[in-house]
Design a protein around this motif. Structure first.
Motif, PDB file in Angstrom:
ATOM      1  N   CYS A   1       2.251  -3.170   9.229  1.00 51.90           N
ATOM      2  CA  CYS A   1       1.617  -4.206   8.424  1.00 51.90           C
ATOM      3  C   CYS A   1       0.188  -4.389   8.939  1.00 51.90           C
ATOM      4  O   CYS A   1      -0.010  -4.687  10.121  1.00 51.90           O
TER       5      CYS A   1
ATOM      6  N   GLU B   1      -2.828  -5.884   6.870  1.00 56.39           N
ATOM      7  CA  GLU B   1      -3.650  -7.026   6.465  1.00 56.39           C
ATOM      8  C   GLU B   1      -2.994  -7.776   5.324  1.00 56.39           C
ATOM      9  O   GLU B   1      -2.105  -7.259   4.647  1.00 56.39           O
ATOM     10  N   GLN B   2      -3.455  -9.008   5.120  1.00 53.44           N
ATOM     11  CA  GLN B   2      -2.958  -9.824   4.024  1.00 53.44           C
ATOM     12  C   GLN B   2      -3.328  -9.195   2.696  1.00 53.44           C
ATOM     13  O   GLN B   2      -4.422  -8.655   2.528  1.00 53.44           O
TER      14      GLN B   2
ATOM     15  N   ASP C   1       1.089 -14.109  -1.428  1.00 47.04           N
ATOM     16  CA  ASP C   1       1.875 -14.074  -0.197  1.00 47.04           C
ATOM     17  C   ASP C   1       2.439 -12.675   0.019  1.00 47.04           C
ATOM     18  O   ASP C   1       3.649 -12.457   0.026  1.00 47.04           O
TER      19      ASP C   1
ATOM     20  N   VAL D   1       1.707  -8.670   2.111  1.00 53.13           N
ATOM     21  CA  VAL D   1       1.066  -7.972   3.231  1.00 53.13           C
ATOM     22  C   VAL D   1       0.943  -6.500   2.870  1.00 53.13           C
ATOM     23  O   VAL D   1       1.884  -5.891   2.360  1.00 53.13           O
TER      24      VAL D   1
ATOM     25  N   ALA E   1       5.864 -12.544   2.156  1.00 47.34           N
ATOM     26  CA  ALA E   1       5.723 -12.214   3.572  1.00 47.34           C
ATOM     27  C   ALA E   1       6.018 -13.411   4.476  1.00 47.34           C
ATOM     28  O   ALA E   1       6.692 -13.270   5.506  1.00 47.34           O
ATOM     29  N   GLU E   2       5.515 -14.582   4.119  1.00 48.86           N
ATOM     30  CA  GLU E   2       5.714 -15.747   4.992  1.00 48.86           C
ATOM     31  C   GLU E   2       7.188 -16.088   5.126  1.00 48.86           C
ATOM     32  O   GLU E   2       7.681 -16.325   6.237  1.00 48.86           O
TER      33      GLU E   2
ATOM     34  N   GLU F   1       4.012 -10.376   9.115  1.00 41.62           N
ATOM     35  CA  GLU F   1       2.577 -10.627   9.222  1.00 41.62           C
ATOM     36  C   GLU F   1       1.863  -9.391   9.753  1.00 41.62           C
ATOM     37  O   GLU F   1       2.505  -8.477  10.294  1.00 41.62           O
ATOM     38  N   PRO F   2       0.538  -9.328   9.578  1.00 39.16           N
ATOM     39  CA  PRO F   2      -0.216  -8.174  10.075  1.00 39.16           C
ATOM     40  C   PRO F   2       0.052  -7.925  11.560  1.00 39.16           C
ATOM     41  O   PRO F   2       0.103  -8.852  12.369  1.00 39.16           O
TER      42      PRO F   2
ATOM     43  N   ASP G   1       2.864  -6.298  12.520  1.00 39.06           N
ATOM     44  CA  ASP G   1       4.288  -5.973  12.640  1.00 39.06           C
ATOM     45  C   ASP G   1       4.540  -4.511  12.277  1.00 39.06           C
ATOM     46  O   ASP G   1       3.919  -3.965  11.364  1.00 39.06           O
TER      47      ASP G   1
END
Length: 416
Positions: free
Chosen positions: A364, A366-367, A371, A373, A388-389, A394-395, A397
């Motif tokens: 992962c 970047e955003q 929601d 990634v 993702a949240e 998150e970036p 991972d």
């Protein structure tokens, strides 16, 4: 270097994508024009929310097409409904956000300044390994700004890479005007040695190799492919811009390599790796390109089947030798570009659809939009993880996903 005009519509995420695009263009030596009329290329970052918005995007695309030399359309509407622009007769390249800088570069190398240093952007570490190149392409003005290759030592670059990893980099992007000739000024090409040493650094990270011209890679193709095969930290991805399938056109471009050498690089990586992404560039409509030359480019495309392709219609850069050549008509360049883009999109659909149901390990990076990634698999193919949240993704991972569906330029993955 080109003058660009960029317009952004829609949400905050779209504005963020435009900032990334502009940063890449500035890093490539390009600068913003005062308006679309003065620009070499106009970029329309689109939104798609309701039908009225879509109509407005099509109207604005047609307006920009009338006043600028080249138009690139990206953003949500371009990705979800790219066919709308083609059906409306808009003469534009429709590309993913990530592909805009390459599409706008007109085949030119990126430009690094003498004081360019490693940069950490989120979890991505940018590592410029050298400045300059060994080429003298007739259409490219970058050489006038950068000069010949100037390579710091392997040890110096390894230390910079180590510092990026210690600072939190999960992906190191090795960059330069032409990474394939790194070390040439020191007496031998050393890209394979450098990559092997970087992969020996302790830590969990991935390495992506930036643009390397076929001529530089050809002489070290066995060593380089061997390093890729031996190191899981290296994305199985290589950007080797061929620019044409005609040796005659390559000669007029002063590209130094021949088609045979490009294909030998591809064949070597095919032998060493079970799967890898060949990324390349084609310039269509070069002043001396005949119908037969264009056919050779299409034939090469179909033989090699590169999974990532930047198709650029030739445009003149002031101060280059190619600018003095009698150009081809815009309609002819448009037709040739459309033919190659159709080949490209067909292959992309086939590649991504074939991935559905497979499991891949992804990083992962970047955003993404909303929601989501953006992630990349072992061969640097983009995989989007949504929600993702809620999923705690998150970036930075590294996770295993199952590919559940595909778009033209990326897939969707479900974390396992």
């Amino acid at each position: 270097m080109a003058r660009y005009h960029i317009e952004t519509y829609g949400c905050t995420a779209n504005r963020g994508e435009s900032r990334h695009i502009e940063a890449a263009l500035r890093d490539g030596g390009h600068h913003r024009a005062s308006g679309p009329e003065e620009a070499d290329v106009a970029i329309l970052n689109t939104c798609t929310v309701v039908e009225k918005t879509e109509r407005n995007m099509l109207t604005r695309a047609k307006e920009l097409e009338d006043v600028t030399k080249d138009l690139i359309v990206t953003g949500c509407m371009a990705l979800a409904q790219g066919e709308e622009f083609r059906e409306a007769g808009v003469d534009a390249q429709v590309v993913h956000w990530d592909d805009v800088p390459s599409a706008a570069l007109n085949g030119e190398c990126p430009t690094l300044t003498p004081d360019t240093e490693p940069v950490l952007d989120g979890v991505v570490g940018i590592l410029p390994i050298a400045r300059g190149c060994m080429s003298d392409c007739s259409y490219c003005i970058t050489k006038q700004a950068t000069g010949r290759i100037d390579s710091p030592s392997v040890e110096a670059n390894v230390e910079k890479a180590r510092a990026l990893v210690h600072a939190g980099a999960k992906e190191i992007r090795v960059t330069g005007q032409d990474t394939g000739v790194y070390g040439w000024d020191q007496g031998e090409r050393q890209l394979h040695t450098l990559l092997d040493r970087i992969c020996d650094i302790d830590g969990e990270f991935r390495v992506r190799v930036g643009m390397a011209n076929p001529k530089g890679v050809h002489g070290i193709r066995e060593e380089l492919a061997g390093v890729f095969a031996d190191n899981e930290k290296l994305y199985n991805f290589l950007h080797i811009p061929v620019q044409s399938g005609s040796d005659d056109v390559l000669g007029d471009m002063r590209r130094q390599h021949q088609v045979r050498e490009f294909e030998e690089v591809v064949e070597t990586f095919d032998r060493h790796l079970d799967h890898w992404t060949c990324s390349t560039d084609f310039i269509v409509g070069f002043p001396t390109e005949t119908d037969a030359d264009h056919r050779q480019s299409l034939d090469l495309f179909e033989r090699v089947r590169p999974e990532k392709v930047n198709v650029t219609r030739f445009s003149k850069r002031p101060g280059t030798d190619a600018a003095d050549m009698k150009g081809l008509g815009g309609t002819l360049k448009k037709e040739r570009s459309k033919e190659m883009v159709e080949l490209k999109m067909g292959l992309l659909r086939e590649v991504h659809e074939s991935m559905v149901g497979e499991r891949h390990e992804v990083l992962c990076v970047e955003q993404g939009t909303g929601d989501s990634v953006k992630c990349y698999d072992e061969a640097y193919r983009q995989v989007i993880v949504t929600d993702a949240e809620a999923r705690g993704v998150e970036p930075g991972d590294l996770l295993e996903v199952e590919i559940t569906s595909a778009q033209n330029v990326y897939c969707f993955g479900e974390p396992l």
